[in-house]
Design an enzyme around this catalytic site. Structure first.
Site, PDB file in Angstrom:
ATOM      1  N   LYS A  19       0.689  10.003  -1.768  1.00 10.19           N
ATOM      2  CA  LYS A  19      -0.190  11.050  -1.241  1.00 10.19           C
ATOM      3  C   LYS A  19       0.523  11.858  -0.150  1.00 10.19           C
ATOM      4  O   LYS A  19       0.276  13.061  -0.011  1.00 10.19           O
ATOM      5  CB  LYS A  19      -1.480  10.427  -0.696  1.00 10.19           C
ATOM      6  CG  LYS A  19      -2.401   9.874  -1.783  1.00 10.19           C
ATOM      7  CD  LYS A  19      -3.005  10.988  -2.643  1.00 10.19           C
ATOM      8  CE  LYS A  19      -4.100  10.465  -3.569  1.00 10.19           C
ATOM      9  NZ  LYS A  19      -4.655  11.524  -4.445  1.00 10.19           N
ATOM     10  N   TYR A  27       0.620   4.056  -2.708  1.00 12.88           N
ATOM     11  CA  TYR A  27      -0.455   5.060  -2.631  1.00 12.88           C
ATOM     12  C   TYR A  27      -0.206   5.992  -1.450  1.00 12.88           C
ATOM     13  O   TYR A  27      -0.235   7.211  -1.584  1.00 12.88           O
ATOM     14  CB  TYR A  27      -1.787   4.334  -2.470  1.00 12.88           C
ATOM     15  CG  TYR A  27      -3.006   5.230  -2.463  1.00 12.88           C
ATOM     16  CD1 TYR A  27      -3.335   6.006  -3.568  1.00 12.88           C
ATOM     17  CD2 TYR A  27      -3.860   5.266  -1.360  1.00 12.88           C
ATOM     18  CE1 TYR A  27      -4.478   6.799  -3.576  1.00 12.88           C
ATOM     19  CE2 TYR A  27      -5.010   6.049  -1.361  1.00 12.88           C
ATOM     20  CZ  TYR A  27      -5.310   6.824  -2.474  1.00 12.88           C
ATOM     21  OH  TYR A  27      -6.436   7.603  -2.474  1.00 12.88           O
ATOM     22  N   PRO A  38      -5.442  -1.555   7.271  1.00 12.09           N
ATOM     23  CA  PRO A  38      -5.624  -0.868   8.556  1.00 12.09           C
ATOM     24  C   PRO A  38      -6.693  -1.545   9.426  1.00 12.09           C
ATOM     25  O   PRO A  38      -7.732  -1.971   8.916  1.00 12.09           O
ATOM     26  CB  PRO A  38      -6.065   0.542   8.142  1.00 12.09           C
ATOM     27  CG  PRO A  38      -5.509   0.719   6.769  1.00 12.09           C
ATOM     28  CD  PRO A  38      -5.586  -0.641   6.131  1.00 12.09           C
ATOM     29  N   ARG A  42       0.824  -1.219   0.000  1.00 17.66           N
ATOM     30  CA  ARG A  42       0.000   0.000   0.000  1.00 17.66           C
ATOM     31  C   ARG A  42       0.851   1.260   0.000  1.00 17.66           C
ATOM     32  O   ARG A  42       0.333   2.367  -0.176  1.00 17.66           O
ATOM     33  CB  ARG A  42      -0.912   0.032   1.242  1.00 17.66           C
ATOM     34  CG  ARG A  42      -1.899  -1.104   1.321  1.00 17.66           C
ATOM     35  CD  ARG A  42      -2.640  -1.084   2.639  1.00 17.66           C
ATOM     36  NE  ARG A  42      -3.791  -0.218   2.618  1.00 17.66           N
ATOM     37  CZ  ARG A  42      -5.048  -0.638   2.489  1.00 17.66           C
ATOM     38  NH1 ARG A  42      -5.318  -1.919   2.367  1.00 17.66           N
ATOM     39  NH2 ARG A  42      -6.038   0.215   2.482  1.00 17.66           N
TER      40      ARG A  42
HETATM   41  N1  UDP Z   1     -12.808  -5.740   2.396  1.00 17.11           N
HETATM   42  C1  UDP Z   1     -13.498  -6.916   2.594  1.00 17.11           C
HETATM   43  N2  UDP Z   1     -14.034  -7.553   1.505  1.00 17.11           N
HETATM   44  C2  UDP Z   1     -13.940  -7.056   0.254  1.00 17.11           C
HETATM   45  C3  UDP Z   1     -13.268  -5.842   0.057  1.00 17.11           C
HETATM   46  C4  UDP Z   1     -12.702  -5.205   1.160  1.00 17.11           C
HETATM   47  O1  UDP Z   1     -13.629  -7.416   3.731  1.00 17.11           O
HETATM   48  O2  UDP Z   1     -14.469  -7.710  -0.679  1.00 17.11           O
HETATM   49  C5  UDP Z   1     -12.233  -5.060   3.570  1.00 17.11           C
HETATM   50  C6  UDP Z   1     -10.780  -4.651   3.445  1.00 17.11           C
HETATM   51  O3  UDP Z   1      -9.924  -5.706   3.833  1.00 17.11           O
HETATM   52  C7  UDP Z   1     -10.723  -3.479   4.396  1.00 17.11           C
HETATM   53  C8  UDP Z   1     -12.115  -2.862   4.300  1.00 17.11           C
HETATM   54  O4  UDP Z   1     -12.944  -3.853   3.714  1.00 17.11           O
HETATM   55  O5  UDP Z   1     -10.520  -3.911   5.723  1.00 17.11           O
HETATM   56  C9  UDP Z   1     -12.184  -1.630   3.435  1.00 17.11           C
HETATM   57  O6  UDP Z   1     -11.522  -1.938   2.237  1.00 17.11           O
HETATM   58  P1  UDP Z   1     -11.615  -1.033   0.940  1.00 17.11           P
HETATM   59  O7  UDP Z   1     -10.870  -1.745  -0.142  1.00 17.11           O
HETATM   60  O8  UDP Z   1     -13.036  -0.685   0.685  1.00 17.11           O
HETATM   61  O9  UDP Z   1     -10.885   0.318   1.324  1.00 17.11           O
HETATM   62  P2  UDP Z   1      -9.654   0.683   2.302  1.00 17.11           P
HETATM   63  O10 UDP Z   1     -10.295   1.281   3.479  1.00 17.11           O
HETATM   64  O11 UDP Z   1      -8.886  -0.563   2.660  1.00 17.11           O
HETATM   65  O12 UDP Z   1      -8.874   1.621   1.486  1.00 17.11           O
END
Ligand code: UDP
Length: 314
Positions: free
Chosen positions: A153, A149, A276, A146
Site C-alpha cells: 500500500k 500489505y 499495532p 504484515r
Molecule cells: N484481534 C483480537 N481477536 C481476534 C481478532 C483480532 O483480539 O479474534 C485483535 C488484533 O490482534 C488487533 C485488533 O484486534 O489488535 C484488530 O485486529 P483486526 O484483525 O480486526 O485488524 P487490524 O487493525 O489488526 O488490521
C-alpha cells in the site's frame, strides 16, 4: 443529457467494494465491478447481477486490464485486507498493490479517468504518534509478516502520487482505518466478525495479547460517504477516513458480549507479530475539506452487523 458516469470498481465484490457498487448504482451511474473473488464473494453483489447498469467481470487486476468504452472514475479497492488473508496470500497482496495499481493507473491514463486509491492506516505501521495525522510517515517493519500489505500500500501511494505529479493524472488517496459492517465474511479473521460469530456460536471470544491494544472502528455507511466526498473533492494528497472513537479490544469484546446477551467467555491468545498497539485517525483534514465526519455510533453499527451475521447463519 444524462449525467451518468461509468465507474470501474476493482475489488467490487469485496466488503467495501460491494458497498461502493450499491452507492454508485443508487446514484444511477453505471458500474463495472471487477474482482478475482479470492476474498470477494458473488453473494455481495448478487442483488445487482440483473441490473442493466451493472456488469461483473471476473479478473485479476495484477494482469493487464482491458475495458472497452469510456470510464469516468476508477476506484481501486482490490486487495486482501484482513491480516489473516494477507498472511495467506502474501504474494498476490504484494502484486495487487504494485502491479495491480500500476495497471489500474495505466487504464485511468488511457481513459482520462479520475483515480481513487484505497490505501490504509497500515501505512502508519505500529504508530509512535497517536492519533495519526496524514503528515505522519509511519513506523512499518518492511520484512515482518504484515509488511506484504503495508509496503504494497505504501508503494501504491507512491506510484499514485508519481502518476499525479508526472502524468498529471487526477488522483485521490484515502487511508481507510478499521471499518466494519454487513458483508464482512464470518471467516474474515478481523476482530469484529470474529467476536460476533464466536458469540453467535457460543464459542469463546478470542482476545489477542492483553486486549489493551486499541483500534477505532468506523461503520461502513460512514466510510463510503467519506469516500464519495473525497472522490468529488479536489484533494490529491492522502486523506484519513475513519472513526476517531478509540477503544481497547477488551472493551470492544465486552460491548459485543453485552449487545448480544452472550454467555461466551473471553479467552486470551498470542498477539500476532507487529500488531499495532494503538490506532486512531486524526480526521481534522476530512472534517475541514470534505465537511465529513462519522455519524453512526458503535452500538448502532454493531447491532446492524450482528443482524447481518444472524441472517447469513440461517
Ligand atoms: N484481534 C483480537 N481477536 C481476534 C481478532 C483480532 O483480539 O479474534 C485483535 C488484533 O490482534 C488487533 C485488533 O484486534 O489488535 C484488530 O485486529 P483486526 O484483525 O480486526 O485488524 P487490524 O487493525 O489488526 O488490521
Amino acid at each position: 443529457m444524462s449525467n451518468a458516469k461509468r465507474v470501474l470498481i476493482t475489488g467490487g465484490a469485496g466488503f467495501i467494494g460491494s458497498h461502493l457498487c450499491d452507492l454508485f448504482l443508487a446514484k444511477d451511474h453505471r458500474v463495472i465491478c471487477m474482482d478475482n473473488l479470492i476474498t470477494g464473494k458473488i453473494e455481495n453483489i448478487r442483488h445487482h447481477l440483473k441490473n442493466k447498469n451493472f456488469k461483473f467481470v471476473k479478473h485479476n487486476v495484477s494482469e493487464y486490464i482491458d475495458v472497452r468504452g469510456k470510464i469516468d472514475y476508477i476506484l481501486h479497492f482490490a486487495s486482501p485486507a484482513s491480516p489473516i488473508d494477507y498472511l495467506k496470500y502474501p504474494i498476490p497482496t504484494l502484486k495487487v498493490g504494485s502491479l495491480g495499481t500500476h495497471n489500474a493507473l495505466g487504464l485511468a491514463m488511457a481513459k482520462g479517468a479520475r483515480f481513487l486509491l484505497a490505501s490504509t492506516s497500515e501505512v502508519y505501521g505500529d504508530p509512535l504518534v497517536n492519533p495519526q495525522p496524514e503528515s505522519y510517515w509511519g513506523n512499518v517493519n518492511p520484512v515482518g509478516p504484515r509488511g506484504v500489505y503495508d509496503e504494497a500500500k505504501r508503494f501504491a501511494e507512491a506510484i499514485t502520487m508519481a502518476y499525479h505529479r508526472y502524468h498529471k493524472l487526477d488522483t485521490r488517496i484515502v487511508r481507510i482505518f478499521n471499518t466494519y459492517g454487513e458483508r464482512m465474511r464470518e471467516e474474515d479473521g478481523r476482530a469484529i466478525p470474529n467476536f460476533i460469530s464466536q458469540a453467535l456460536n457460543d464459542r469463546p471470544i478470542t482476545v489477542y495479547g492483553s486486549g489493551k491494544q486499541t483500534r477505532s472502528f468506523c461503520y461502513v455507511s460512514d466510510l463510503v460517504d467519506g469516500l464519495y466526498k473525497l472522490l468529488m473533492s479536489k484533494e490529491n494528497d492522502p486523506t484519513n477516513i475513519g472513526n476517531p472513537n478509540e477503544m481497547s479490544l477488551l472493551a470492544l469484546a465486552g460491548t459485543i458480549i453485552k449487545l448480544m446477551g452472550s454467555k461466551s467467555k473471553i479467552v486470551y491468545r498470542p498477539l500476532p507479530v507487529d500488531d499495532p498497539k494503538v490506532r486512531r485517525p486524526n480526521i481534522a483534514k476530512a472534517r475541514k475539506i470534505l465537511k465529513w465526519e462519522p455519524k453512526i455510533r458503535l452500538e448502532e453499527g454493531l447491532s446492524k452487523t450482528i443482524e447481518y451475521f444472524k441472517s447469513i447463519k440461517e
